[in-house]
Design a protein around this motif. Sequence first.
Motif, PDB file in Angstrom:
ATOM      1  N   LEU A 250       0.860  -1.190   0.000  1.00  0.00           N
ATOM      2  CA  LEU A 250       0.000   0.000   0.000  1.00  0.00           C
ATOM      3  C   LEU A 250       0.893   1.235   0.000  1.00  0.00           C
ATOM      4  CD1 LEU A 250      -2.744  -1.017   2.589  1.00  0.00           C
ATOM      5  CD2 LEU A 250      -3.046  -0.683   0.133  1.00  0.00           C
ATOM      6  N   ALA A 251       1.951   1.159   0.790  1.00  0.00           N
ATOM      7  CA  ALA A 251       2.955   2.224   0.810  1.00  0.00           C
ATOM      8  C   ALA A 251       4.260   1.599   1.293  1.00  0.00           C
ATOM      9  CB  ALA A 251       2.544   3.346   1.760  1.00  0.00           C
ATOM     10  N   SER A 252       5.339   1.940   0.641  1.00  0.00           N
ATOM     11  CA  SER A 252       6.634   1.386   1.065  1.00  0.00           C
ATOM     12  C   SER A 252       7.721   2.428   0.841  1.00  0.00           C
ATOM     13  CB  SER A 252       6.964   0.107   0.282  1.00  0.00           C
ATOM     14  OG  SER A 252       7.219   0.419  -1.071  1.00  0.00           O
ATOM     15  N   ALA A 253       8.844   2.220   1.533  1.00  0.00           N
ATOM     16  CA  ALA A 253       9.978   3.135   1.357  1.00  0.00           C
ATOM     17  C   ALA A 253      11.276   2.344   1.367  1.00  0.00           C
ATOM     18  CB  ALA A 253       9.996   4.180   2.474  1.00  0.00           C
ATOM     19  N   ALA A 254      12.111   2.636   0.383  1.00  0.00           N
ATOM     20  CA  ALA A 254      13.475   2.098   0.343  1.00  0.00           C
ATOM     21  C   ALA A 254      14.393   3.254   0.701  1.00  0.00           C
ATOM     22  CB  ALA A 254      13.805   1.585  -1.046  1.00  0.00           C
ATOM     23  N   ILE A 255      15.195   3.056   1.740  1.00  0.00           N
ATOM     24  CA  ILE A 255      16.024   4.163   2.225  1.00  0.00           C
ATOM     25  C   ILE A 255      17.461   3.690   2.411  1.00  0.00           C
ATOM     26  CG2 ILE A 255      16.450   5.605   4.282  1.00  0.00           C
ATOM     27  CD1 ILE A 255      13.479   6.137   4.339  1.00  0.00           C
ATOM     28  N   ALA A 256      18.396   4.505   1.931  1.00  0.00           N
ATOM     29  CA  ALA A 256      19.814   4.212   2.137  1.00  0.00           C
ATOM     30  C   ALA A 256      20.466   5.470   2.698  1.00  0.00           C
ATOM     31  CB  ALA A 256      20.474   3.831   0.816  1.00  0.00           C
ATOM     32  N   LEU A 257      21.200   5.298   3.792  1.00  0.00           N
ATOM     33  CA  LEU A 257      21.843   6.446   4.432  1.00  0.00           C
ATOM     34  C   LEU A 257      23.334   6.194   4.585  1.00  0.00           C
ATOM     35  CD1 LEU A 257      19.457   7.191   7.485  1.00  0.00           C
ATOM     36  CD2 LEU A 257      19.439   8.292   5.225  1.00  0.00           C
ATOM     37  N   ASP A 258      24.091   7.278   4.458  1.00  0.00           N
ATOM     38  CA  ASP A 258      25.503   7.254   4.832  1.00  0.00           C
ATOM     39  C   ASP A 258      25.628   8.240   5.988  1.00  0.00           C
ATOM     40  OD1 ASP A 258      28.190   7.440   5.122  1.00  0.00           O
ATOM     41  OD2 ASP A 258      28.610   8.152   3.097  1.00  0.00           O
ATOM     42  N   VAL A 259      25.874   7.718   7.176  1.00  0.00           N
ATOM     43  CA  VAL A 259      25.899   8.562   8.382  1.00  0.00           C
ATOM     44  C   VAL A 259      27.301   8.551   8.977  1.00  0.00           C
ATOM     45  CG1 VAL A 259      24.929   8.905  10.701  1.00  0.00           C
ATOM     46  CG2 VAL A 259      23.476   8.040   8.854  1.00  0.00           C
ATOM     47  N   MET A 269      16.186   7.883  -1.255  1.00  0.00           N
ATOM     48  CA  MET A 269      14.858   7.438  -0.840  1.00  0.00           C
ATOM     49  C   MET A 269      13.971   7.161  -2.055  1.00  0.00           C
ATOM     50  SD  MET A 269      12.112   9.565   1.368  1.00  0.00           S
ATOM     51  CE  MET A 269      13.381  10.115   2.458  1.00  0.00           C
ATOM     52  N   ALA A 270      13.335   5.999  -2.067  1.00  0.00           N
ATOM     53  CA  ALA A 270      12.393   5.682  -3.147  1.00  0.00           C
ATOM     54  C   ALA A 270      11.114   5.138  -2.522  1.00  0.00           C
ATOM     55  CB  ALA A 270      13.007   4.664  -4.096  1.00  0.00           C
ATOM     56  N   LEU A 271       9.987   5.465  -3.147  1.00  0.00           N
ATOM     57  CA  LEU A 271       8.690   5.078  -2.598  1.00  0.00           C
ATOM     58  C   LEU A 271       7.984   4.076  -3.505  1.00  0.00           C
ATOM     59  CD1 LEU A 271       7.433   8.649  -1.595  1.00  0.00           C
ATOM     60  CD2 LEU A 271       8.858   7.057  -0.288  1.00  0.00           C
ATOM     61  N   GLY A 272       7.282   3.138  -2.862  1.00  0.00           N
ATOM     62  CA  GLY A 272       6.516   2.152  -3.619  1.00  0.00           C
ATOM     63  C   GLY A 272       5.067   2.141  -3.158  1.00  0.00           C
ATOM     64  N   GLY A 273       4.200   1.575  -3.975  1.00  0.00           N
ATOM     65  CA  GLY A 273       2.782   1.416  -3.617  1.00  0.00           C
ATOM     66  C   GLY A 273       1.965   2.687  -3.745  1.00  0.00           C
ATOM     67  N   PRO A 278       8.298   3.411 -10.049  1.00  0.00           N
ATOM     68  CA  PRO A 278       9.152   3.430  -8.852  1.00  0.00           C
ATOM     69  C   PRO A 278       9.598   4.875  -8.636  1.00  0.00           C
ATOM     70  CG  PRO A 278       9.827   1.719 -10.403  1.00  0.00           C
ATOM     71  CD  PRO A 278       8.808   2.532 -11.107  1.00  0.00           C
ATOM     72  N   TRP A 279       9.379   5.419  -7.446  1.00  0.00           N
ATOM     73  CA  TRP A 279       9.399   6.879  -7.252  1.00  0.00           C
ATOM     74  C   TRP A 279      10.573   7.329  -6.409  1.00  0.00           C
ATOM     75  CZ3 TRP A 279       6.297  10.336  -9.651  1.00  0.00           C
ATOM     76  CH2 TRP A 279       6.258  11.642  -9.149  1.00  0.00           C
ATOM     77  N   ARG A 280      11.488   8.083  -6.996  1.00  0.00           N
ATOM     78  CA  ARG A 280      12.614   8.639  -6.238  1.00  0.00           C
ATOM     79  C   ARG A 280      12.173   9.958  -5.618  1.00  0.00           C
ATOM     80  NH1 ARG A 280      18.503   8.198  -6.878  1.00  0.00           N
ATOM     81  NH2 ARG A 280      19.332   9.341  -5.088  1.00  0.00           N
ATOM     82  N   ALA A 281      12.324  10.090  -4.304  1.00  0.00           N
ATOM     83  CA  ALA A 281      11.880  11.305  -3.603  1.00  0.00           C
ATOM     84  C   ALA A 281      13.075  12.229  -3.406  1.00  0.00           C
ATOM     85  CB  ALA A 281      11.231  10.922  -2.272  1.00  0.00           C
ATOM     86  N   ARG A 282      13.546  12.834  -4.470  1.00  0.00           N
ATOM     87  CA  ARG A 282      14.808  13.595  -4.433  1.00  0.00           C
ATOM     88  C   ARG A 282      14.733  14.829  -3.535  1.00  0.00           C
ATOM     89  NH1 ARG A 282      18.856  11.810  -7.641  1.00  0.00           N
ATOM     90  NH2 ARG A 282      18.245  10.462  -9.357  1.00  0.00           N
ATOM     91  N   GLU A 283      13.643  15.585  -3.669  1.00  0.00           N
ATOM     92  CA  GLU A 283      13.528  16.806  -2.849  1.00  0.00           C
ATOM     93  C   GLU A 283      13.559  16.461  -1.368  1.00  0.00           C
ATOM     94  OE1 GLU A 283      10.480  19.879  -3.329  1.00  0.00           O
ATOM     95  OE2 GLU A 283      10.463  19.307  -5.458  1.00  0.00           O
ATOM     96  N   ALA A 284      12.866  15.388  -1.038  1.00  0.00           N
ATOM     97  CA  ALA A 284      12.793  14.975   0.368  1.00  0.00           C
ATOM     98  C   ALA A 284      14.160  14.534   0.870  1.00  0.00           C
ATOM     99  CB  ALA A 284      11.771  13.854   0.521  1.00  0.00           C
ATOM    100  N   GLU A 285      14.856  13.739   0.077  1.00  0.00           N
ATOM    101  CA  GLU A 285      16.150  13.220   0.560  1.00  0.00           C
ATOM    102  C   GLU A 285      17.187  14.339   0.694  1.00  0.00           C
ATOM    103  OE1 GLU A 285      16.689  10.198  -2.483  1.00  0.00           O
ATOM    104  OE2 GLU A 285      18.105  11.438  -3.584  1.00  0.00           O
ATOM    105  N   ALA A 286      17.038  15.396  -0.129  1.00  0.00           N
ATOM    106  CA  ALA A 286      17.988  16.512  -0.057  1.00  0.00           C
ATOM    107  C   ALA A 286      17.927  17.195   1.313  1.00  0.00           C
ATOM    108  CB  ALA A 286      17.692  17.522  -1.160  1.00  0.00           C
ATOM    109  N   LEU A 287      16.761  17.159   1.947  1.00  0.00           N
ATOM    110  CA  LEU A 287      16.618  17.786   3.267  1.00  0.00           C
ATOM    111  C   LEU A 287      17.480  17.110   4.328  1.00  0.00           C
ATOM    112  CD1 LEU A 287      12.731  18.275   3.445  1.00  0.00           C
ATOM    113  CD2 LEU A 287      14.468  19.998   2.939  1.00  0.00           C
ATOM    114  N   LEU A 288      17.849  15.855   4.055  1.00  0.00           N
ATOM    115  CA  LEU A 288      18.588  15.089   5.067  1.00  0.00           C
ATOM    116  C   LEU A 288      20.079  15.373   5.059  1.00  0.00           C
ATOM    117  CD1 LEU A 288      16.774  11.711   4.409  1.00  0.00           C
ATOM    118  CD2 LEU A 288      16.881  12.815   6.650  1.00  0.00           C
ATOM    119  N   LYS A 289      20.587  15.792   3.898  1.00  0.00           N
ATOM    120  CA  LYS A 289      22.044  15.850   3.742  1.00  0.00           C
ATOM    121  C   LYS A 289      22.679  16.894   4.656  1.00  0.00           C
ATOM    122  CE  LYS A 289      21.797  13.775  -0.717  1.00  0.00           C
ATOM    123  NZ  LYS A 289      21.720  13.932  -2.134  1.00  0.00           N
ATOM    124  N   GLY A 290      23.692  16.461   5.395  1.00  0.00           N
ATOM    125  CA  GLY A 290      24.420  17.347   6.297  1.00  0.00           C
ATOM    126  C   GLY A 290      23.709  17.567   7.631  1.00  0.00           C
TER     127      GLY A 290
END
Length: 338
Positions: A250-259, A269-273, A278-290
């Motif tokens: 129904l909703a899924s998320a594939a997430i990879a982090l380098d911490v 970050m990519a979203l499914g369902g 297959p949906w890459r959430a680029r704007e959202a993942e950019a908020l995480l960097k740094g």
Amino acid sequence: MRPFAYQRATDAPSASQALAAAATANVPLTDAPVQLLAGGTTLIDLMKLDVMRPQTLVDINGLGPDWSQISLERGNLRIGALARMSDVAAHPEVLMQYPVVAESLKLAASPQLRNMATVGGNVMQRTRCTYFRDVSYVNCNKRKPGSGCAAMDGFNRTHAVLGTSDSCIATYPGDFAQALIALDASLEIVGKSGTRNMPFAQLHKPPGDSPQIETTLQPGELISAFVINGRWPRSIYLKTRDRDSYEFALASAAIALDVQDGNVRDARMALGGVATVPWRAREAEALLKGQKLDDALAQRVAEAAFKGASAREHNAFKIDLGKRVIAHALQRAAMMEI
Ligand SMILES: Cc1cc2nc3c(=O)[nH]c(=O)nc-3n(C[C@H](O)[C@H](O)[C@H](O)COP(=O)(O)OP(=O)(O)OC[C@H]3O[C@@H](n4cnc5c(N)ncnc54)[C@H](O)[C@@H]3O)c2cc1C
Ligand code: SF4
């Protein structure tokens, strides 16, 4: 079921040749006269339902051991397109270095299906939209271009909220593709004029006004392998579904982090369902960097991922569910011990 001819390909050029010879421009995939047969776990279903009507199946299972090999060389993972889902999910290096890949496959379908199904067939599977799979509904632009879309004002609980068009709101159904998108995987493709490489993110085409064309593969092309550069031990796949045994997302998320030292150096970050591809959430993942990941940031990232979402009558719940999946997946990924 309609009668069909069966051929066994022993080399890629002959499989490609058989596909290319029968290809006709702008014919919906449902009417393509030649189809490749890998595990057959979805193609045969669709043929029984009379949704897919190939006159010839070209069995590619005899293309050679390289096609099902899983290898880690010079820090890159290469997965042959004919590798079975269960073999990839259980591969020790995949489990250690690419948990998002292993989990996306382990949470897909049932054990019996995973033993039979290939990863190449998995990314090429077609939508589970009920109106697409039931030919008694005449309005389906994906099956019959120009016929309309029964889902728009029908029962659209499982349909997409991202990447939709006025022609089609069908969800991309697979799980593995999200892991590939999140890890910036690429494809090896064999065609009439040899082999080429392409970012996996370019494989699936949003529906636009031609939902009957789902991928950018050219006539005669088949996927031979998937390649992932680098290692992503801090990566996870989180999937929500209507039941815990085999079921689509129904909703899924594939997430990879380098911490490093608590700060996010890189995030994918990519979203499914929830989306038509297959949906890459680029704007959202950019908020995480740094940034240092905390609950407030996870929430902001989740909000950003669904900024452009648009729901129909029955699927608005996916927006809230999708956000919760992202926030939870981020917290779990950050806490992984590696
Ligand atoms: C009950 C059920 C539940 C399921 N649940 C899930 C789930 O939760 N998540 C999920 O991801 N999947 C799910 N699936 C789908 C399942 O994973 C797919 O059926 C399977 O991965 C398809 O692989 P296959 O090798 O059997 O493909 P096939 O059925 O052989 O082929 C599928 C399509 O891919 C094309 N194809 C195959 N190989 C190639 C190639 N190398 N290059 C180009 N085209 C190719 C074929 O021509 C065909 O059009 C489910 C299926 C069923 C029946
Ligand atoms: S959502 Fe797409 S696949 Fe489903 S009925 Fe509409 S056009 Fe067909």
